[in-house]
Structure formats: C-alpha cells, structure tokens
Design a protein around this motif. Sequence first.
Motif, PDB file in Angstrom:
ATOM      1  N   VAL A 103      11.282   4.297  -4.039  1.00 21.30           N
ATOM      2  CA  VAL A 103       9.959   4.038  -3.463  1.00 21.30           C
ATOM      3  C   VAL A 103      10.002   2.780  -2.584  1.00 21.30           C
ATOM      4  O   VAL A 103       9.442   2.761  -1.485  1.00 21.30           O
ATOM      5  CB  VAL A 103       8.900   3.899  -4.588  1.00 21.30           C
ATOM      6  CG1 VAL A 103       7.598   3.328  -4.052  1.00 21.30           C
ATOM      7  CG2 VAL A 103       8.644   5.258  -5.228  1.00 21.30           C
ATOM      8  N   VAL A 104      10.717   1.756  -3.045  1.00 26.35           N
ATOM      9  CA  VAL A 104      10.829   0.512  -2.260  1.00 26.35           C
ATOM     10  C   VAL A 104      11.548   0.779  -0.935  1.00 26.35           C
ATOM     11  O   VAL A 104      11.103   0.348   0.132  1.00 26.35           O
ATOM     12  CB  VAL A 104      11.565  -0.575  -3.081  1.00 26.35           C
ATOM     13  CG1 VAL A 104      11.939  -1.765  -2.214  1.00 26.35           C
ATOM     14  CG2 VAL A 104      10.695  -1.039  -4.239  1.00 26.35           C
ATOM     15  N   ILE A 136       0.850  -1.211   0.000  1.00 18.61           N
ATOM     16  CA  ILE A 136       0.000   0.000   0.000  1.00 18.61           C
ATOM     17  C   ILE A 136       0.878   1.252   0.000  1.00 18.61           C
ATOM     18  O   ILE A 136       0.672   2.187  -0.774  1.00 18.61           O
ATOM     19  CB  ILE A 136      -0.959  -0.013   1.222  1.00 18.61           C
ATOM     20  CG1 ILE A 136      -1.964  -1.161   1.073  1.00 18.61           C
ATOM     21  CG2 ILE A 136      -1.689   1.318   1.362  1.00 18.61           C
ATOM     22  CD1 ILE A 136      -2.782  -1.443   2.306  1.00 18.61           C
ATOM     23  N   PHE A 137       1.901   1.247   0.865  1.00 17.23           N
ATOM     24  CA  PHE A 137       2.822   2.393   0.923  1.00 17.23           C
ATOM     25  C   PHE A 137       3.492   2.617  -0.429  1.00 17.23           C
ATOM     26  O   PHE A 137       3.613   3.747  -0.895  1.00 17.23           O
ATOM     27  CB  PHE A 137       3.902   2.171   1.988  1.00 17.23           C
ATOM     28  CG  PHE A 137       3.485   2.525   3.378  1.00 17.23           C
ATOM     29  CD1 PHE A 137       2.588   3.551   3.612  1.00 17.23           C
ATOM     30  CD2 PHE A 137       3.977   1.828   4.468  1.00 17.23           C
ATOM     31  CE1 PHE A 137       2.199   3.882   4.911  1.00 17.23           C
ATOM     32  CE2 PHE A 137       3.597   2.144   5.769  1.00 17.23           C
ATOM     33  CZ  PHE A 137       2.701   3.172   5.989  1.00 17.23           C
ATOM     34  N   SER A 138       3.957   1.531  -1.048  1.00 16.80           N
ATOM     35  CA  SER A 138       4.707   1.707  -2.305  1.00 16.80           C
ATOM     36  C   SER A 138       3.786   2.213  -3.419  1.00 16.80           C
ATOM     37  O   SER A 138       4.188   3.053  -4.216  1.00 16.80           O
ATOM     38  CB  SER A 138       5.454   0.439  -2.704  1.00 16.80           C
ATOM     39  OG  SER A 138       4.594  -0.496  -3.235  1.00 16.80           O
ATOM     40  N   ILE A 139       2.524   1.725  -3.439  1.00 15.29           N
ATOM     41  CA  ILE A 139       1.573   2.224  -4.447  1.00 15.29           C
ATOM     42  C   ILE A 139       1.346   3.723  -4.223  1.00 15.29           C
ATOM     43  O   ILE A 139       1.392   4.529  -5.164  1.00 15.29           O
ATOM     44  CB  ILE A 139       0.233   1.439  -4.372  1.00 15.29           C
ATOM     45  CG1 ILE A 139       0.446   0.017  -4.900  1.00 15.29           C
ATOM     46  CG2 ILE A 139      -0.869   2.140  -5.162  1.00 15.29           C
ATOM     47  CD1 ILE A 139      -0.727  -0.920  -4.721  1.00 15.29           C
ATOM     48  N   GLY A 147       6.793  -7.055  -0.562  1.00 17.24           N
ATOM     49  CA  GLY A 147       5.472  -6.421  -0.623  1.00 17.24           C
ATOM     50  C   GLY A 147       5.526  -5.124  -1.414  1.00 17.24           C
ATOM     51  O   GLY A 147       4.653  -4.864  -2.250  1.00 17.24           O
ATOM     52  N   ALA A 148       6.564  -4.321  -1.158  1.00 18.34           N
ATOM     53  CA  ALA A 148       6.689  -3.026  -1.845  1.00 18.34           C
ATOM     54  C   ALA A 148       6.890  -3.216  -3.355  1.00 18.34           C
ATOM     55  O   ALA A 148       6.278  -2.512  -4.162  1.00 18.34           O
ATOM     56  CB  ALA A 148       7.847  -2.239  -1.256  1.00 18.34           C
ATOM     57  N   VAL A 149       7.712  -4.205  -3.717  1.00 18.59           N
ATOM     58  CA  VAL A 149       7.953  -4.461  -5.144  1.00 18.59           C
ATOM     59  C   VAL A 149       6.665  -4.956  -5.815  1.00 18.59           C
ATOM     60  O   VAL A 149       6.315  -4.523  -6.925  1.00 18.59           O
ATOM     61  CB  VAL A 149       9.105  -5.473  -5.346  1.00 18.59           C
ATOM     62  CG1 VAL A 149       9.241  -5.857  -6.803  1.00 18.59           C
ATOM     63  CG2 VAL A 149      10.409  -4.892  -4.844  1.00 18.59           C
ATOM     64  N   LEU A 150       5.943  -5.831  -5.108  1.00 14.96           N
ATOM     65  CA  LEU A 150       4.666  -6.317  -5.655  1.00 14.96           C
ATOM     66  C   LEU A 150       3.679  -5.169  -5.836  1.00 14.96           C
ATOM     67  O   LEU A 150       2.925  -5.133  -6.803  1.00 14.96           O
ATOM     68  CB  LEU A 150       4.062  -7.374  -4.729  1.00 14.96           C
ATOM     69  CG  LEU A 150       4.614  -8.782  -4.891  1.00 14.96           C
ATOM     70  CD1 LEU A 150       4.043  -9.694  -3.820  1.00 14.96           C
ATOM     71  CD2 LEU A 150       4.278  -9.357  -6.264  1.00 14.96           C
ATOM     72  N   GLY A 151       3.718  -4.221  -4.903  1.00  9.35           N
ATOM     73  CA  GLY A 151       2.841  -3.044  -5.001  1.00  9.35           C
ATOM     74  C   GLY A 151       3.110  -2.282  -6.285  1.00  9.35           C
ATOM     75  O   GLY A 151       2.172  -1.930  -7.019  1.00  9.35           O
TER      76      GLY A 151
END
Lengths: 481, 214
Positions: free
Chosen positions: A251-252, A137-140, A293-297
């Motif tokens: 961002v990650v 969510i944060f990365s998006i 999670g961040a990369v998947l975002g």
Amino acid sequence: MSLLFLSSGLFLGWSLGANDAANVFGTAVGSRMLKFSTAALVCSIFVTLGAVLSGSGASHTLGKLGAVDAIAGAFMVAFSAGFTVFWMSRLKLPVSTSQAIVGAIIGWNYYAGALTDYNALTKIVSTWVLCPVLAAIFSIFFFTLFRVSIRRTRIHMLKLDKIMRMSLLLAGAFGAYNLGANNIANVMGVFVPVAPFQDFVFFDGMVFTGTQQLFLIGGLAISVGVYTYSRKVMETVGNSLFRLSPEAAFVVVLANAFVLFVFSSVWLQQAITSVGLPAIPLVPVSSTQAVVGAVLGIGLLKRAHGVNFSILGQIASGWVTTPIISCLITFVALFFLQNVFNQEVHRERRFKVARSVVQHLHLQGFRDTAWNSIGDVMFHSEMSLDMALAETCSLTARERKSLIQASEMVEIFVDPKIVAKMDRVSLTDNEWRMLKKISGKRFDYTWQFQQALAPWTELDPGENKARQQAKLDRLIETFQK
Amino acid sequence: MEFLFRRTKVLEGQIDDFLDAVSQGALLFKHTIKNYLNQEDEAFNRNIATIRKLEKEADQLRRSVENYLYTHSLIPEHRGDVLGLLENMDNVIDTAKSSLNCFSIETPDIKPQLVNDFLSLADKAALAAEAVVMASRDFFRDANAVKDHLHKVYFYEKEADKIADSLRRRIFRLEIDLSHKIHLGAFVKHVDLLADRAEEVADRLSIYTIKRSA
C-alpha cells in the motif's frame, strides 16, 4: 567542458538513485518479498523510462520558476542543491532534493537579477504540503480497499503471498517510472535551457530531443546510484524505520507511486482540466515525504498509538529551512564561480521599453502609458526593470511580467546561410515558404520574430499548436545571436 | 494466469492434505476407541494401521511444506507462525496415534459401566481436534473467521476435562485393585490428552490470528 558542468547533475542523480529508490522498493526488499537484484533492475529500467518519456512535465514547472541560462550557473545550482542535501543529511536534518533545488534556483534568480515567478513558487510550495497529505489519503483508501477485498475473496495465504510479490513488483515499477518522471526535474531540470545536445530524428520522423537525451543521462546516473548504494538504504528503510507487513508495504509503495504520478503526469493534468477542474501543478515532490505520509495514513487507520507526529513537524520545518539554506549557498557559490573562476553563470540580458514595444502592448490591451517615461533607459536585469516599473506605473505583477517579457532585447538574424543549410524535415511546405520570406531580416524582440512568422499557425490548421510553438522556439534558438 | 500460481496451488494442496490427515486422525481416534470398547478387534487393528499411515503421511507433508517455505522464502511475515502451527497440529495426530497404540499394547480392562463415559470423552476430544482443524483452515484463508472455531475448541476441551474428571472419580470409587484403578486413570488421561493438544494449538492460533489481522 559542457559534460564536466553536467557532473553536478549526475551527482544529484546518483544520490537520488541511492536514496529515493529505497522509497520505492525499500519496504519490499527489507521485508524480503523481493530480491535486491530484481528490485534494482526493475527500478533502473523504469526510472530511466519515466525520465525520458514523461520527465518534461515537472521540469517545465521548475523552468518557470527560473530558467538558468548559462551552463556554469546550472552546474552551480545543481551542485549547491546537492551540497545542501549532503550537508543537511550529515547534520541529520530533514531534507529533500526537491526543496533544495527550488531554493537553489531562487538563489540563482537573485544573483542573476531574474524575477522569481511567485505564482509558480506558490504552486510548488503548496504541493510540498499536499504531497504527504495526499499520500496519507491514498494509503488509507488503498489499505481499506485491500482489506475489504482480501476479506471478501478469502484468498489463501500462499496465493496472497504470490500476488503480493507480483503486485509489489508492478507497483514498484510504476513507482520507479513516476519517480523518474517527477524527480528527473531535480536532477537535470536546470540544465534543460543550456543542454549541449541536439535533437535527432530516427526512423520515420520520431524525434529524440536534446532534453530527452539529457534526461536519459540523468536516468542512467540514477541507475548507477541504485546499483552502487541503494541496497543498504533499502534494507534500512525496510527493517529499521518502519516495520510494515507486506500488505502495508504494498500500500505504501502504491500510494507513493500514485502521488508521484499525480504530480508528474501531463496526461492526467490534461484529463483533469478537460472536465473543468483546476489543473494539478506538475512539480517535483519529495518521495521520502510521500512515504512518510503513506505510513502515517496506515497508522491513523489502525489507530496506532506509536505514530510519531513530531515527524510531521520535522518535515514542515524542512519546507522552510531547506530552500533558505540552499538559496544562500547558491548565491555565495555563484559569486565565487563568477569572480574567482571567471565563469559566466548567467547570460547578459538587456531590456528596453522601445516605442515598438509600447505599440505592441497597446494592441495587447495595456492601458497604462506611464511606462513611456522609461522608454529610453536600458535595463540589464528583470529585477531593475521591475523596480522601475513598480515606481512609475500602476501595473499588476502579471502585467509587469508581460511587459518585461516583451521588452527583452534579443538579436535575431534570420541568416540566409543558416536557412540554406537548415534541415527542413520538421517544417511543412507552408512553414518553409514563410521562413524563406523573412530570410535576411533582423529582429530586436522575440515577439517581432513571432509576429513575422505568426501567419504560419493559420497556414496549416491541422497542425498541433504545441508542436508549432515548439518549432518556433527552436527557430528562435537557431537564429538568436 | 493459472501457470503463475501452479506451485502455490501444489503447496496449498499439501497443506490441505495435511489438515485432512489430522482431521481424519481425530475421527479415526473416536471410532477406534469405540471399536476397542465394543471389542471389535478386526476393525480396531485396521484403524490402528490406518492412523499410523495417516500420521506418517502428515509428517511427510509437513516436512515438504516446511522445506518449500524456507527454501523459497515464502510468506516472510507469517512463516514462523505457519511452521509452528503445522508442528503443533502434527502433535495432535501424533497424540491420537500414541494413545491408540497404548490401547493396543496395554489392552486396559475397561469395566462395562465406564464404557459410555469413555465414548463420550473420546467424542469430545475428537470434536475439539476437528474444530481446531477448521480454525487452521480459516487461518490460511480468512483470519477473522478463526475465532468462530476457536471458541468451540475451548468448549469441547472443557467438556472433555469435566468428563475425564468425573470418570476418574468413578474409577477410583470402583471395587477393583489400586493398580487397575491407576491403569484406567492413565487411559482417561491418554484420551483427554487429544483435547489438551487441540487447546494448545488453539492458544497459538489465537495469537497468530491477532498478528495476522493487525
């Protein structure tokens, strides 16, 4: 000997520095936006600062799960967690230090007959699930914000490159600080109750606590890990696993840093609860899973077809397998350490529901009197008393826990010799007077000692309540036999 | 804060100067051909000298930017693309200079009935080159705006091709020597080459832009 027992924690620290530092700076170093030497220096400084200044939050929650009360036991808990991580990594199974240490503590709880706080465990496990989701969510959010602002400001590519480098360094420093604050609990958390360090006061009343000294050593071990082994891991993370643009890398790093911040900041927790929202548990989380999670975002945002969702399944399986394996290894290892090497892996504890305890609990509002029937029996572990209570009374788990806490027998003797030698710098005049009043008295239960000193919280209403409680805890530690 | 971006500003300035040189080269190209067709020898020679100077300056700026990008490992993700772009843009001004050089050396005998077509061809080729300069400027600042200029490059290049085609047909229908026809035909190709070079840069830019916005 104590320092020898700390070695397993130092090994865990080294492995954290070698592996998890790459989660913070890997993408930046791998994409050649930052030099390894710069990244290593910033990472080491900020990990150590985070551990010393903000490491208490997450380690406190870990302490609730199970307070390992003998240094040999703490050694074996950290060692088993480290061994689990090492062994599972060798087998290429998904593993996280945070999950291994939780399993190891539960293993110790079973071995020592201590009750596992299932509320704390539920909180911890829920954060494991929440961690990659929150990172996504944060990365998006950050990626969208970043793209929109870049489009609006029309920054030149070269200026953007410069800004990216500085931002990566700042976000990395923030990430390293939060990595230290959050994950020091994994490294040194189990040693907190048994640490051999004394508080010392310097300058004008500034206290460098024993826990902070412990965390400083842990932070230094992490730094050694960063310098000796993380370069290769950083380059692998940066080049092989996910090929990210510098913008996505930033961002990650930022999303990872914020996730670690959310799960380690006491300040944020207080701010959230002050506006009436439920408190975020301060729990050590896996920075690897946050990064994934961040990369998947970002992948989801770009609707990338190459996003490998099976990786989520692997992570979820790790949430179950890692703690179970670590728990089993710890249990067996503690058995060997105690019976083969003759080391004390947990303190002997005694519980007795004496008449005074019953009276004390009645005053607390307990109505069930069925526990009177077990009043004369001495129990030697939380688990055995809990089982007896479960059979005889209709108390809830929380009430049973309060009863068990109140009935733990301790020998507190306010030795006048110790009182005479005591450094009274941290005590106010009123507190000091009150302590002298109970000098020479003996107490069987902690609550009796606290009750005897309870009025001191009313003597100095201006004093910070948490500080007063910390002083009480220190006194109990001093006078307990 | 300014001191942090001092070197970046210098480099940005160098890239802007380089693109200015290419853009000026395209404008001069059009004017110099006009000078030649109107037999304004003095202005023609002066412009030839200016475009040589511009081409030399562009070369120096390109080398300086390339060296700095490499030695300081800047923009690692896009360095290769930026270097490719600068080298191809350099080809645009090189082409303008060498075409004009050919006019200066070979002094083709252009018949009065072909003058307007030559002027129109030079105009479209210069417009294509200018549009690709605009696209390149946006590539550095706003990748999404690049396509707004690229379609113009393709449009002017097509227009130039059409004019070049009809001009060559007209040349080969004239009652002149075959050698003269071939000579004039070669000059049509020389002028049209500027638009082709602009199109080559545009093709690369469209790929770089996709990479940048991915």
